[in-house]
Design a protein around this motif. Structure first.
Motif, PDB file in Angstrom:
ATOM      1  N   GLY A  33       0.137 -13.373   4.803  1.00 11.90           N
ATOM      2  CA  GLY A  33       0.466 -14.793   4.791  1.00 11.90           C
ATOM      3  C   GLY A  33       0.047 -15.510   6.057  1.00 11.90           C
ATOM      4  O   GLY A  33       0.063 -16.735   6.111  1.00 11.90           O
ATOM      5  N   LYS A  34      -0.343 -14.767   7.064  1.00  8.49           N
ATOM      6  CA  LYS A  34      -0.728 -15.374   8.333  1.00  8.49           C
ATOM      7  C   LYS A  34      -1.973 -16.236   8.137  1.00  8.49           C
ATOM      8  O   LYS A  34      -2.961 -15.797   7.583  1.00  8.49           O
ATOM      9  CB  LYS A  34      -1.000 -14.278   9.357  1.00  8.49           C
ATOM     10  CG  LYS A  34      -1.097 -14.768  10.760  1.00  8.49           C
ATOM     11  CD  LYS A  34      -1.178 -13.592  11.699  1.00  8.49           C
ATOM     12  CE  LYS A  34      -1.340 -14.042  13.119  1.00  8.49           C
ATOM     13  NZ  LYS A  34      -1.428 -12.921  14.027  1.00  8.49           N
ATOM     14  N   GLY A  35      -1.903 -17.487   8.556  1.00 12.35           N
ATOM     15  CA  GLY A  35      -3.028 -18.393   8.408  1.00 12.35           C
ATOM     16  C   GLY A  35      -2.974 -19.261   7.157  1.00 12.35           C
ATOM     17  O   GLY A  35      -3.835 -20.096   6.954  1.00 12.35           O
ATOM     18  N   SER A  36      -1.960 -19.095   6.318  1.00 13.36           N
ATOM     19  CA  SER A  36      -1.820 -19.922   5.118  1.00 13.36           C
ATOM     20  C   SER A  36      -1.452 -21.352   5.529  1.00 13.36           C
ATOM     21  O   SER A  36      -0.646 -21.550   6.418  1.00 13.36           O
ATOM     22  CB  SER A  36      -0.732 -19.372   4.207  1.00 13.36           C
ATOM     23  OG  SER A  36      -1.066 -18.076   3.776  1.00 13.36           O
ATOM     24  N   THR A  37      -2.065 -22.343   4.873  1.00 11.06           N
ATOM     25  CA  THR A  37      -1.814 -23.739   5.234  1.00 11.06           C
ATOM     26  C   THR A  37      -1.225 -24.520   4.070  1.00 11.06           C
ATOM     27  O   THR A  37      -1.368 -24.135   2.911  1.00 11.06           O
ATOM     28  CB  THR A  37      -3.112 -24.441   5.680  1.00 11.06           C
ATOM     29  OG1 THR A  37      -4.059 -24.379   4.629  1.00 11.06           O
ATOM     30  CG2 THR A  37      -3.683 -23.805   6.917  1.00 11.06           C
ATOM     31  N   HIS A  38      -0.564 -25.622   4.409  1.00 15.05           N
ATOM     32  CA  HIS A  38       0.025 -26.513   3.422  1.00 15.05           C
ATOM     33  C   HIS A  38      -0.261 -27.942   3.848  1.00 15.05           C
ATOM     34  O   HIS A  38       0.028 -28.338   4.975  1.00 15.05           O
ATOM     35  CB  HIS A  38       1.534 -26.279   3.343  1.00 15.05           C
ATOM     36  CG  HIS A  38       2.215 -27.148   2.342  1.00 15.05           C
ATOM     37  ND1 HIS A  38       3.426 -27.738   2.581  1.00 15.05           N
ATOM     38  CD2 HIS A  38       1.868 -27.525   1.095  1.00 15.05           C
ATOM     39  CE1 HIS A  38       3.787 -28.449   1.527  1.00 15.05           C
ATOM     40  NE2 HIS A  38       2.856 -28.328   0.616  1.00 15.05           N
ATOM     41  N   LYS A  39      -0.832 -28.747   2.951  1.00 16.41           N
ATOM     42  CA  LYS A  39      -1.092 -30.161   3.204  1.00 16.41           C
ATOM     43  C   LYS A  39      -0.370 -30.963   2.137  1.00 16.41           C
ATOM     44  O   LYS A  39      -0.370 -30.591   0.966  1.00 16.41           O
ATOM     45  CB  LYS A  39      -2.590 -30.465   3.143  1.00 16.41           C
ATOM     46  CG  LYS A  39      -3.384 -29.762   4.209  1.00 16.41           C
ATOM     47  CD  LYS A  39      -4.858 -30.016   4.031  1.00 16.41           C
ATOM     48  CE  LYS A  39      -5.637 -29.149   4.992  1.00 16.41           C
ATOM     49  NZ  LYS A  39      -7.068 -29.172   4.718  1.00 16.41           N
ATOM     50  N   LEU A  40       0.239 -32.039   2.559  1.00 16.52           N
ATOM     51  CA  LEU A  40       0.989 -32.891   1.652  1.00 16.52           C
ATOM     52  C   LEU A  40       0.409 -34.300   1.729  1.00 16.52           C
ATOM     53  O   LEU A  40       0.271 -34.855   2.812  1.00 16.52           O
ATOM     54  CB  LEU A  40       2.459 -32.898   2.050  1.00 16.52           C
ATOM     55  CG  LEU A  40       3.467 -33.466   1.088  1.00 16.52           C
ATOM     56  CD1 LEU A  40       3.501 -32.625  -0.190  1.00 16.52           C
ATOM     57  CD2 LEU A  40       4.847 -33.466   1.702  1.00 16.52           C
ATOM     58  N   TYR A  41       0.027 -34.848   0.580  1.00 15.74           N
ATOM     59  CA  TYR A  41      -0.522 -36.195   0.501  1.00 15.74           C
ATOM     60  C   TYR A  41       0.444 -37.058  -0.290  1.00 15.74           C
ATOM     61  O   TYR A  41       1.046 -36.596  -1.255  1.00 15.74           O
ATOM     62  CB  TYR A  41      -1.871 -36.206  -0.217  1.00 15.74           C
ATOM     63  CG  TYR A  41      -2.996 -35.589   0.568  1.00 15.74           C
ATOM     64  CD1 TYR A  41      -3.884 -36.391   1.275  1.00 15.74           C
ATOM     65  CD2 TYR A  41      -3.184 -34.221   0.588  1.00 15.74           C
ATOM     66  CE1 TYR A  41      -4.934 -35.830   1.994  1.00 15.74           C
ATOM     67  CE2 TYR A  41      -4.235 -33.651   1.300  1.00 15.74           C
ATOM     68  CZ  TYR A  41      -5.095 -34.472   2.005  1.00 15.74           C
ATOM     69  OH  TYR A  41      -6.129 -33.906   2.712  1.00 15.74           O
ATOM     70  N   ALA A  42       0.565 -38.338   0.113  1.00 13.03           N
ATOM     71  CA  ALA A  42       1.388 -39.303  -0.620  1.00 13.03           C
ATOM     72  C   ALA A  42       0.581 -40.577  -0.796  1.00 13.03           C
ATOM     73  O   ALA A  42      -0.206 -40.946   0.072  1.00 13.03           O
ATOM     74  CB  ALA A  42       2.670 -39.588   0.148  1.00 13.03           C
ATOM     75  N   PHE A  43       0.792 -41.240  -1.926  1.00  9.68           N
ATOM     76  CA  PHE A  43       0.066 -42.462  -2.235  1.00  9.68           C
ATOM     77  C   PHE A  43       1.052 -43.550  -2.615  1.00  9.68           C
ATOM     78  O   PHE A  43       2.165 -43.264  -3.058  1.00  9.68           O
ATOM     79  CB  PHE A  43      -0.937 -42.203  -3.367  1.00  9.68           C
ATOM     80  CG  PHE A  43      -1.914 -41.112  -3.056  1.00  9.68           C
ATOM     81  CD1 PHE A  43      -2.932 -41.315  -2.134  1.00  9.68           C
ATOM     82  CD2 PHE A  43      -1.809 -39.869  -3.668  1.00  9.68           C
ATOM     83  CE1 PHE A  43      -3.829 -40.308  -1.834  1.00  9.68           C
ATOM     84  CE2 PHE A  43      -2.704 -38.856  -3.376  1.00  9.68           C
ATOM     85  CZ  PHE A  43      -3.722 -39.076  -2.452  1.00  9.68           C
ATOM     86  N   PRO A  44       0.663 -44.819  -2.465  1.00  8.05           N
ATOM     87  CA  PRO A  44       1.586 -45.931  -2.760  1.00  8.05           C
ATOM     88  C   PRO A  44       2.093 -45.984  -4.196  1.00  8.05           C
ATOM     89  O   PRO A  44       3.117 -46.587  -4.464  1.00  8.05           O
ATOM     90  CB  PRO A  44       0.753 -47.179  -2.450  1.00  8.05           C
ATOM     91  CG  PRO A  44      -0.290 -46.723  -1.506  1.00  8.05           C
ATOM     92  CD  PRO A  44      -0.582 -45.297  -1.878  1.00  8.05           C
TER      93      PRO A  44
END
Length: 127
Positions: A33-44
């Motif tokens: 799991g080392k190096g796993s990323t999470h990105k969260l995007y939100a829109f209007p």
């Protein structure tokens, strides 16, 4: 608008295991799991996207369309404190399975396709 760009919780669990295990023990399978990323995007429009990348997705990015419980008016800021405030204002979110983009989660090997789907999510009609 990207509001979160951090490591996935699996990354932190792997780091914790790395610290606690002895150096003699073969721990390579536990630290995937080392190096796993999470990105969260939100829109209007109230929709957003959760994108993870790591050993759980076999090295490709995986997108889930999400819907926020409290859609708010957006303002652009590159400062971290404003993004944290926005996350609090948006409240909880859940994965939606009834969008034209995907009915579950979707894997991408091409970053252009991912960007196109993010644009499509931003143009969805809000509920």
């Amino acid at each position: 608008m990207k509001i979160l760009d951090t490591f996935h919780p699996a990354h932190y669990e792997a780091l914790m295991l790395e610290k606690t295990l002895s150096k003699d023990f073969d721990r390579s399978p536990l630290l995937q799991g080392k190096g796993s990323t999470h990105k969260l995007y939100a829109f209007p429009n109230g929709y957003g996207a959760s994108i993870i990348n790591g050993f759980m997705t076999f090295g490709s990015e995986e997108l889930a369309v999400i819907f926020f419980e409290n859609p708010v008016k957006f303002y652009r800021s590159k400062k971290k404190r404003f993004r944290k405030k926005l996350i609090k204002q948006l409240g909880k979110y859940h994965v939606t399975y009834d969008t034209p983009i995907t009915s579950n989660v979707k894997r991408y090997s091409n970053p252009k396709e991912l960007q196109q789907d993010l644009t499509r999510i931003s143009k969805l009609k809000g509920v």
